[in-house]
Design a protein around this motif. Sequence first.
Motif, short mmCIF file in Angstrom:
data_model
loop_
_atom_site.label_atom_id
_atom_site.label_comp_id
_atom_site.label_asym_id
_atom_site.label_seq_id
_atom_site.Cartn_x
_atom_site.Cartn_y
_atom_site.Cartn_z
N ARG A 69 0.86 -1.18 0.00
CA ARG A 69 0.00 0.00 0.00
C ARG A 69 0.89 1.23 0.00
O ARG A 69 1.83 1.32 0.79
N SER A 93 -7.50 -0.56 0.93
CA SER A 93 -7.07 -0.79 -0.47
C SER A 93 -5.59 -1.13 -0.53
O SER A 93 -4.73 -0.32 -0.17
N THR A 152 -2.46 -3.64 -2.94
CA THR A 152 -2.14 -4.17 -4.26
C THR A 152 -1.03 -5.21 -4.13
O THR A 152 -0.29 -5.22 -3.14
N SER A 180 1.33 -5.20 -6.38
CA SER A 180 2.37 -4.57 -7.20
C SER A 180 3.07 -3.43 -6.45
O SER A 180 2.43 -2.44 -6.07
N VAL A 235 2.57 -0.11 -8.40
CA VAL A 235 1.31 0.58 -8.14
C VAL A 235 1.38 1.27 -6.78
O VAL A 235 1.00 2.44 -6.64
N ARG A 293 -11.57 -8.27 -4.56
CA ARG A 293 -10.49 -7.89 -5.47
C ARG A 293 -11.11 -7.09 -6.62
O ARG A 293 -12.08 -7.53 -7.24
N THR A 316 -10.35 -5.57 -10.26
CA THR A 316 -9.42 -5.61 -11.39
C THR A 316 -9.67 -4.47 -12.37
O THR A 316 -9.06 -4.41 -13.42
N GLU A 342 -5.10 -2.37 -11.95
CA GLU A 342 -4.16 -2.28 -10.84
C GLU A 342 -4.35 -3.37 -9.78
O GLU A 342 -3.63 -3.41 -8.82
N TYR A 343 -5.28 -4.25 -9.95
CA TYR A 343 -5.48 -5.38 -9.05
C TYR A 343 -5.48 -4.96 -7.58
O TYR A 343 -4.60 -5.29 -6.81
N GLU A 344 -6.51 -4.22 -7.24
CA GLU A 344 -6.70 -3.73 -5.88
C GLU A 344 -7.35 -4.84 -5.04
O GLU A 344 -8.31 -5.46 -5.46
N TYR A 345 -6.81 -5.06 -3.87
CA TYR A 345 -7.39 -6.00 -2.92
C TYR A 345 -7.97 -5.21 -1.76
O TYR A 345 -7.33 -4.27 -1.26
#
Length: 99
Positions: A23, A34, A36, A38, A41, A71, A73, A77-80
Amino acid sequence: MPYSVITIPPLQGQQTIAAPLYRGSVAAHRGNWSWTDSRDVARTYAAGGFGGRLPGAIWTALVEPERLLARNTDRDEYEYIVDTEFLPLVPVTGCGAFG
Protein backbone atom coordinates in the motif's frame (compact mmCIF):
# COMPACT_ATOMS: atom_id res chain seq x y z
CA MET A 1 -19.03 -5.74 -12.24
CA PRO A 2 -15.58 -4.17 -11.60
CA TYR A 3 -14.88 -6.15 -8.44
CA SER A 4 -15.26 -9.69 -7.22
CA VAL A 5 -16.04 -10.77 -3.68
CA ILE A 6 -13.73 -13.51 -2.48
CA THR A 7 -15.81 -16.07 -0.58
CA ILE A 8 -14.22 -19.40 -1.48
CA PRO A 9 -13.12 -21.23 1.68
CA PRO A 10 -10.01 -23.44 1.51
CA LEU A 11 -10.54 -27.15 1.01
CA GLN A 12 -10.17 -29.31 4.08
CA GLY A 13 -6.50 -30.14 4.57
CA GLN A 14 -5.35 -27.50 2.06
CA GLN A 15 -2.73 -25.08 3.32
CA THR A 16 -3.52 -21.41 3.17
CA ILE A 17 -0.56 -19.16 2.48
CA ALA A 18 -0.26 -15.52 3.45
CA ALA A 19 0.65 -13.34 0.48
CA PRO A 20 2.63 -10.09 0.58
CA LEU A 21 0.56 -7.06 -0.42
CA TYR A 22 1.56 -3.40 -0.65
CA ARG A 23 0.00 0.00 0.00
CA GLY A 24 1.32 3.44 -0.90
CA SER A 25 0.15 6.03 1.59
CA VAL A 26 1.02 8.38 4.40
CA ALA A 27 1.47 6.70 7.79
CA ALA A 28 -1.92 7.88 9.06
CA HIS A 29 -3.70 5.98 6.25
CA ARG A 30 -1.56 2.83 6.14
CA GLY A 31 -4.34 0.74 7.70
CA ASN A 32 -6.98 1.59 5.10
CA TRP A 33 -8.50 -1.25 3.06
CA SER A 34 -7.07 -0.79 -0.47
CA TRP A 35 -3.93 -2.84 -1.16
CA THR A 36 -2.14 -4.17 -4.26
CA ASP A 37 0.23 -7.00 -5.15
CA SER A 38 2.37 -4.57 -7.20
CA ARG A 39 5.13 -2.46 -5.66
CA ASP A 40 4.98 -0.22 -8.74
CA VAL A 41 1.31 0.58 -8.14
CA ALA A 42 2.02 1.18 -4.44
CA ARG A 43 4.94 3.46 -5.39
CA THR A 44 2.61 5.53 -7.60
CA TYR A 45 0.25 6.10 -4.68
CA ALA A 46 3.15 6.72 -2.26
CA ALA A 47 4.52 9.46 -4.54
CA GLY A 48 1.33 11.49 -3.97
CA GLY A 49 0.57 14.58 -6.00
CA PHE A 50 -2.76 13.47 -7.47
CA GLY A 51 -6.17 13.75 -5.90
CA GLY A 52 -4.67 15.98 -3.21
CA ARG A 53 -2.57 13.12 -1.81
CA LEU A 54 0.59 13.89 0.13
CA PRO A 55 3.77 11.87 -0.50
CA GLY A 56 4.06 8.86 1.76
CA ALA A 57 5.77 5.47 1.90
CA ILE A 58 5.20 1.92 0.72
CA TRP A 59 3.77 -0.38 3.38
CA THR A 60 3.66 -4.17 3.24
CA ALA A 61 1.80 -6.90 5.08
CA LEU A 62 1.58 -10.66 4.86
CA VAL A 63 -2.14 -11.10 4.29
CA GLU A 64 -3.91 -14.36 5.07
CA PRO A 65 -6.66 -15.43 2.63
CA GLU A 66 -9.39 -14.95 5.24
CA ARG A 67 -8.51 -11.21 5.38
CA LEU A 68 -9.15 -10.72 1.63
CA LEU A 69 -12.64 -9.29 1.30
CA ALA A 70 -12.70 -8.45 -2.43
CA ARG A 71 -10.49 -7.89 -5.47
CA ASN A 72 -11.00 -5.06 -7.96
CA THR A 73 -9.42 -5.61 -11.39
CA ASP A 74 -10.82 -2.37 -12.82
CA ARG A 75 -8.17 0.26 -13.72
CA ASP A 76 -5.59 -2.53 -14.33
CA GLU A 77 -4.16 -2.28 -10.84
CA TYR A 78 -5.48 -5.38 -9.05
CA GLU A 79 -6.70 -3.73 -5.88
CA TYR A 80 -7.39 -6.00 -2.92
CA ILE A 81 -9.78 -4.97 -0.16
CA VAL A 82 -8.15 -6.17 3.06
CA ASP A 83 -9.33 -6.39 6.65
CA THR A 84 -6.31 -4.74 8.30
CA GLU A 85 -7.51 -4.84 11.90
CA PHE A 86 -4.58 -6.06 14.06
CA LEU A 87 -2.54 -6.83 10.91
CA PRO A 88 1.17 -5.90 11.25
CA LEU A 89 1.92 -3.19 8.65
CA VAL A 90 5.61 -2.65 7.92
CA PRO A 91 7.27 0.11 5.86
CA VAL A 92 9.27 -1.25 2.91
CA THR A 93 12.91 -0.31 3.45
CA GLY A 94 14.51 1.52 0.54
CA CYS A 95 11.21 1.81 -1.33
CA GLY A 96 9.94 5.21 -0.27
CA ALA A 97 7.83 7.27 -2.57
CA PHE A 98 10.80 8.09 -4.77
CA GLY A 99 13.13 5.12 -4.07
